[in-house]
Motif scaffolding. Structure first.
Motif, PDB file in Angstrom:
ATOM      1  N   GLU A 602       0.803  -1.224   0.000  1.00 59.04           N
ATOM      2  CA  GLU A 602       0.000   0.000   0.000  1.00 59.04           C
ATOM      3  C   GLU A 602       0.835   1.273   0.000  1.00 59.04           C
ATOM      4  O   GLU A 602       0.374   2.324  -0.436  1.00 59.04           O
ATOM      5  CB  GLU A 602      -0.934  -0.006   1.220  1.00 59.04           C
ATOM      6  CG  GLU A 602      -0.210  -0.103   2.562  1.00 59.04           C
ATOM      7  CD  GLU A 602      -1.177  -0.258   3.733  1.00 59.04           C
ATOM      8  OE1 GLU A 602      -2.394  -0.194   3.496  1.00 59.04           O
ATOM      9  OE2 GLU A 602      -0.694  -0.447   4.873  1.00 59.04           O
ATOM     10  N   VAL A 603       2.067   1.212   0.505  1.00 57.30           N
ATOM     11  CA  VAL A 603       2.936   2.388   0.524  1.00 57.30           C
ATOM     12  C   VAL A 603       4.338   1.959   0.118  1.00 57.30           C
ATOM     13  O   VAL A 603       4.646   0.771   0.058  1.00 57.30           O
ATOM     14  CB  VAL A 603       2.996   3.040   1.928  1.00 57.30           C
ATOM     15  CG1 VAL A 603       1.637   3.560   2.357  1.00 57.30           C
ATOM     16  CG2 VAL A 603       3.566   2.070   2.957  1.00 57.30           C
ATOM     17  N   GLN A 604       5.172   2.953  -0.171  1.00 57.64           N
ATOM     18  CA  GLN A 604       6.601   2.678  -0.311  1.00 57.64           C
ATOM     19  C   GLN A 604       7.160   2.533   1.094  1.00 57.64           C
ATOM     20  O   GLN A 604       7.249   3.488   1.857  1.00 57.64           O
ATOM     21  CB  GLN A 604       7.321   3.799  -1.047  1.00 57.64           C
ATOM     22  CG  GLN A 604       8.845   3.736  -0.997  1.00 57.64           C
ATOM     23  CD  GLN A 604       9.433   2.464  -1.584  1.00 57.64           C
ATOM     24  OE1 GLN A 604       9.212   2.158  -2.736  1.00 57.64           O
ATOM     25  NE2 GLN A 604      10.166   1.713  -0.762  1.00 57.64           N
ATOM     26  N   GLY A 605       7.507   1.302   1.475  1.00 57.27           N
ATOM     27  CA  GLY A 605       8.038   1.067   2.809  1.00 57.27           C
ATOM     28  C   GLY A 605       9.430   1.638   2.964  1.00 57.27           C
ATOM     29  O   GLY A 605       9.959   2.330   2.083  1.00 57.27           O
ATOM     30  N   ASP A 606      10.050   1.361   4.086  1.00 53.10           N
ATOM     31  CA  ASP A 606      11.421   1.811   4.311  1.00 53.10           C
ATOM     32  C   ASP A 606      12.326   1.229   3.225  1.00 53.10           C
ATOM     33  O   ASP A 606      12.215   0.060   2.865  1.00 53.10           O
ATOM     34  CB  ASP A 606      11.902   1.357   5.689  1.00 53.10           C
ATOM     35  CG  ASP A 606      11.128   2.016   6.822  1.00 53.10           C
ATOM     36  OD1 ASP A 606      10.918   3.237   6.751  1.00 53.10           O
ATOM     37  OD2 ASP A 606      10.725   1.300   7.758  1.00 53.10           O
ATOM     38  N   TYR A 607      13.206   2.058   2.715  1.00 50.32           N
ATOM     39  CA  TYR A 607      14.130   1.584   1.689  1.00 50.32           C
ATOM     40  C   TYR A 607      15.150   0.605   2.267  1.00 50.32           C
ATOM     41  O   TYR A 607      15.634  -0.282   1.569  1.00 50.32           O
ATOM     42  CB  TYR A 607      14.880   2.759   1.058  1.00 50.32           C
ATOM     43  CG  TYR A 607      14.025   3.633   0.194  1.00 50.32           C
ATOM     44  CD1 TYR A 607      13.544   3.168  -1.021  1.00 50.32           C
ATOM     45  CD2 TYR A 607      13.694   4.923   0.589  1.00 50.32           C
ATOM     46  CE1 TYR A 607      12.749   3.970  -1.828  1.00 50.32           C
ATOM     47  CE2 TYR A 607      12.903   5.736  -0.210  1.00 50.32           C
ATOM     48  CZ  TYR A 607      12.431   5.256  -1.416  1.00 50.32           C
ATOM     49  OH  TYR A 607      11.647   6.054  -2.212  1.00 50.32           O
TER      50      TYR A 607
END
Length: 975
Positions: A602-607
């Motif tokens: 759903e989101v760009q998580g931690d890189y």
């Protein structure tokens, strides 16, 4: 860089027997005086100790020298030093009690090479007088006896100490110690300390450092080496403390620590004779009565002044990640960090090579490397000091030479068995198949000249225990200091940075990806973000902190954990639940790849990791808890999913989760995400990645980077076929897990389907005439560009590159090790349960590769629109030759070879029948396809006939086919 790592300890131990340099316990260095050599060889007493009146007075010996005074309180120093700077001469007086002491010599090349500052080696030694000479002796620590008196006496007699060198005594100080010529010792016998270093002219040596303190002295010379390069050689002599209250802790295979080990020949029970201690710091509470107390003596790191100011806070943050783990065992602020700063002068008096100080050093050498070595007490495993090396190369990675990288990626996780087989079957080897055509004959000739390699050339078989950093397994075997070999975490980070640069360039004008869309959540880098060296700080900062935390983990004693990335599914990693709150894998000790979400949550998580993981907390709890009664209950948590552990030597085994650079609980989700990422970028290379005024060579670089995503995903999923999960649980541990659990057949089939779709389908490579016309190359005849300028054609070699990848994918699927594992797993699985079988695997691969024979499509077919495309013809010919190889006596080893050979022969017969049917009565087949099928039929006939001639039941070596086919080109076989 080379350094000497010498075995050390009490006089009841033996050297590593596989090192020729120390194979003889009584080995004597060349050039000893005859009288001393005879006395040492006989093992007799050294005779009366020398007396001061046997020598000239001290003032006569030290005339013209200046005494070194480094102690402000006037206390005597460990060694007393005198220097004569005009000609680089130095004298040293040993401690008065030197005969009762063990000394530690830490070695560093401080300047004059690309990795200057990296710990080079160490010696654990003592001095012994023989008349008017001193011998430097290495105690034998590898074999001991803690049993009865008889076993102790036997071990003392059999496993003696080793003389390293000797030097004359110049004088003896009354009520003091012997005086020696230090430059004669350290420069005249430099090869004993720094193997491989040769001083061109000792008269040109200059003293760079001469400092003397209460328990250590620091000495450094700048010397011209044999090639004229000026290097600074730093020697640190220190006293090994005894009776400090440190208690060694036994190692356990459920938790990954570096170890200090020895054989105890006084024990006879199974498993007792090999004793292993974990390597760790001596941490104590300042107030033991408190639940959480500051440490009596914290672990202090200094960040070297060469570290760019813009990165220092992130380096510090990575260091301090670990304090939360120590707080859980009762120590607050166990690690302290200070900045060394040239502008303010803060801590500039401290030498990084000084064994009293732990440093993080930054090297501007344009190499992507990070390594965290420590020096340990070889008797107890107590860590004495650490120096972490960071280099700048991984941050400046704009792109990677992926046709140097792809063979490494394709070989990731291959076992020694597979590598040994590839060594004798180069037509299967990705290192040959992906090499430029102009290099192949040279590579084959080099391979033929060197002959077979131990463990098939696996890094573990190439270990040189004297070296550090040239091999990922150096430091894991044959050494006392914990140097963890070649840590490849920074190499992976350089690929991450290159991938992010590609991603940022591609999404720059994509409102759905760059955060400009009103509907897009604020979770991706924005165009106007603050940049550090061209990369948003929110990415590169945490990435650097993660890398530092990884290397600090090594200096705390922890080994790699390549199973830690299997904690969460990819969808959860890219969710509000985890982002910014919970680390997305179990450990910073894994090689965790960058997380770039492409429709996988759903989101760009931690890189990257934002702190240490649950496994790290658990490992520190085991290593550093003060309540030894809790150790059993700590270890019993081994079956908790977030504590999964596998390390370097596990990556060549059957466990598909024990590997580098994979990601998520189900790596198939990550592999599919990588392919979506590759397709997205391939569609934007020409319009977004290459901007006005830039060379079209950038399009080629970007495309080859996407091939890196693709090959990595293929290799990752190939490990699932024939795989088995390996658990380190012991009998009685909660969960009652089997140590070996076969990967479910459904997961193996899903992995096989992924490889077929993304390696064998023409559309999997995203090539178009428009893209191919723009994939050029820049040519510069300077620096590292010279070779590529001559070797790389402006027109990208389509068929050669693609068949190289497809051939490597076939190797991943059909190598004898994978086939054997599939065959063995059939037996491990109850007959009433589903299993992937050898016939299913071979038939599925054949059907996918020869689809056109079952579904020829609609004609008419012409030269321009052939029935079978050129890429598919190459693939089919490659597959055919692989099946033929498997039918031959050298197609594999062991009991599985015969069923593999008979099944491969059956596949050949079925393919022959299909080819005959396709050719019968069809006039609309194009010439390319007709010639291809006729050649396939002929090759199968010849191969089957040859088996009758050569008698495949004979286990003796048998001739193989005489040609290796590289796509549509042929090259002589090396077999």
């Amino acid at each position: 860089m080379v350094g000497l790592a010498l075995l050390a300890g009490p006089a009841t131990i033996t050297p590593a027997q596989d090192d020729p340099a120390v194979s003889a316990p009584n080995a004597l260095p060349p050039g000893l005086p005859a009288e001393l050599a005879a006395r040492l060889a006989s093992g007799g007493p050294s005779g009366p100790s020398p007396r001061p009146d046997d020598f000239p007075p001290l003032d006569q010996v030290t005339e013209g020298y200046e005494k070194v005074v480094s102690m402000l309180d006037g206390k005597p120093s460990f060694y007393t030093l005198w220097v004569r700077k005009r000609d680089g001469q130095m004298l040293a007086e040993l401690p008065r009690e030197y005969m009762r002491q063990k000394h530690y010599i830490a070695l560093t090349v401080a300047s004059g090479e690309r990795f200057a500052g990296l710990q080079s080696g160490d010696m654990y030694v003592y001095w012994k007088a023989f008349d008017k000479r001193l011998a430097l002796i290495q105690p034998n620590v590898e074999v001991r006896s803690n049993g009865d008196n008889e076993s102790k006496a036997s071990v003392r007699r059999l496993f003696t100490d080793r003389v390293l060198l000797d030097i004359p005594i110049l004088t003896i100080v009354p009520m003091g110690g012997p005086v020696i010529d230090l430059d004669e010792l350290l420069l005249g016998q430099v090869g004993k300390f720094f193997p491989g270093v040769r001083i061109a002219n000792p008269r040109l040596a200059t003293i760079q450092t001469a400092k003397a303190f209460e328990q250590n002295v620091e000495v450094a010379y700048e010397v011209p080496t044999d090639n004229g390069q000026l290097q600074t050689l730093h020697y640190s002599f220190s006293l090994i403390p005894e009776n400090t209250g440190y208690r060694p802790r036994k190692a356990d295979e459920r938790v990954g620590y570096f170890t200090t080990a020895y054989s105890d020949l006084g024990k006879y029970a199974d498993g007792e004779s090999r004793v292993r201690y974990i390597n760790r710091w001596h941490l104590e509470k300042a107030d033991p009565s408190l639940k959480v107390s500051p440490p009596k003596q914290p672990i202090v790191f200094y960040i070297e002044h060469t570290t760019p100011i813009r990165y220092r806070r992130w380096v510090r943050e990575g260091l301090l990640y670990w304090n939360q783990a120590f707080e859980k065992v009762g120590i607050s602020n166990a690690i302290e960090v200070y900045y060394q700063d040239a502008a303010s002068g803060a801590h500039m008096e401290k030498d990084p090579e000084d064994v009293r100080y732990n440093f993080i050093r930054w090297l501007n050498n344009d190499v992507g490397t990070a390594i965290g070595p420590s020096r340990v007490n070889p008797i107890t495993g107590q860590i004495l000091d650490a120096d972490i090396i960071l280099t700048d190369g991984w941050i400046r990675a704009f792109w990677k030479d992926y046709f140097q990288e792809l063979p490494k990626i394709a070989l990731e996780g291959f076992s020694p068995e597979t590598l040994a087989w590839l060594d004798t079957n180069p037509q299967w080897d990705p290192r040959i198949r992906m090499a430029p055509p102009a290099d192949r004959d040279l590579l084959l000739a080099q391979r033929a000249r060197r002959g077979p390699q131990q463990l098939g050339g696996h890094p573990a078989g190439l270990v040189d225990p004297r070296l550090m950093g040239d091999n990922e397994f150096d430091g894991l075997v044959g050494r006392l200091s914990q140097v963890n070999g070649l840590c490849l975490a920074a190499s992976g980070k350089s690929r991450d940075v290159a991938a992010l640069r590609l991603h940022l360039a591609a999404i720059a004008d994509d409102p759905e990806k760059n955060g400009d869309s009103k509907d897009q959540e604020d979770d991706t880098p924005k165009k106007d973000e603050e940049l550090l060296d061209g990369i948003p700080e929110e990415f590169i900062g945490p990435l650097l902190a993660d890398l530092v935390a990884h290397e600090v983990g090594h200096t705390l004693g922890l080994r790699h954990n390549f199973k830690a990335s299997s904690v969460f599914p990819l969808e959860k990693i890219n969710s509000h639940e985890l982002k910014g709150k919970i680390p997305f894998t179990g450990s910073v000790m894994d090689y965790n790849p960058v997380n770039i979400n492409m429709e996988a949550g759903e989101v760009q998580g931690d890189y990257t990791m934002i702190t240490i993981g649950p496994y790290d907390l658990w490992a520190i709890e085991y290593g550093y808890t003060f309540d030894e009664k809790r150790l059993k209950s700590i270890l019993e948590r081994v079956s908790e999913p977030e504590l999964a552990y596998a390390t370097d030597e596990d990556t060549g085994g059957p466990d598909p989760l024990a590997r580098r650079y994979d990601f998520s609980r189900d790596p198939l989700d990550y592999a599919e995400n990588q392919m979506r990422l590759a397709r997205y970028h391939r569609g934007r290379l020409l319009d977004a990645f290459v901007t006005d005024g830039e060379s079209w060579a950038k399009a080629r670089q970007g495309y080859e980077m996407t091939l890196g995503f693709q090959v990595s995903a293929l290799n990752m999923m190939a490990n699932w076929i024939g795989g088995a999960f390996v658990n380190r649980d012991k009998k009685g541990d909660p969960g009652d897990r089997d140590p070996v659990v076969v990967v479910p057949a459904s997961q193996q089939r899903a992995a096989l389907t992924f490889i077929i779709e993304n390696a064998f389908d023409d559309n999997a490579f995203g090539l178009s005439p428009e893209l191919l016309r723009r994939m050029s190359v820049d040519k510069w005849l300077d620096g590292d560009n010279f070779r590529s300028a001559l070797n790389d054609e402006p027109a990208w070699p389509i068929h050669d590159r693609i068949i190289g990848i497809q051939a490597s994918a076939l190797t991943m699927l059909l190598n004898p090790t994978t086939l054997r594992r599939v065959y063995d797993n059939e037996f491990r699985t109850p007959a009433d349960e589903d299993a992937l079988t050898l016939p299913e695997l071979l038939d599925t691969v054949s059907s996918a590769i020869w689809t056109e024979l079952d579904e020829p499509g609609d004609g008419p077919f012409t030269d321009r629109k052939p029935m079978i495309s050129s890429l598919r013809r190459n693939l089919q010919r490659e597959h055919l030759e692989r099946l033929i190889d498997l039918t031959l006596p050298n197609g594999g080893t062991g009991a599985a070879q015969k069923p593999i050979a008979t099944l491969a022969r059956m596949e050949l017969l079925e393919l022959k029948a299909k080819c005959d049917t396709a050719l019968e009565g069809k006039d609309d087949i194009d010439p390319y396809t007709r010639a291809h099928l006729l050649a396939a039929c002929e090759l199968i006939d010849r191969a089957l006939d040859a088996q009758l001639i050569y008698n495949t039941d004979d286990l003796s070596p048998s001739p193989s086919r005489s040609m290796i086919i590289f796509g549509d080109q042929a090259a002589p076989s090396s077999r």
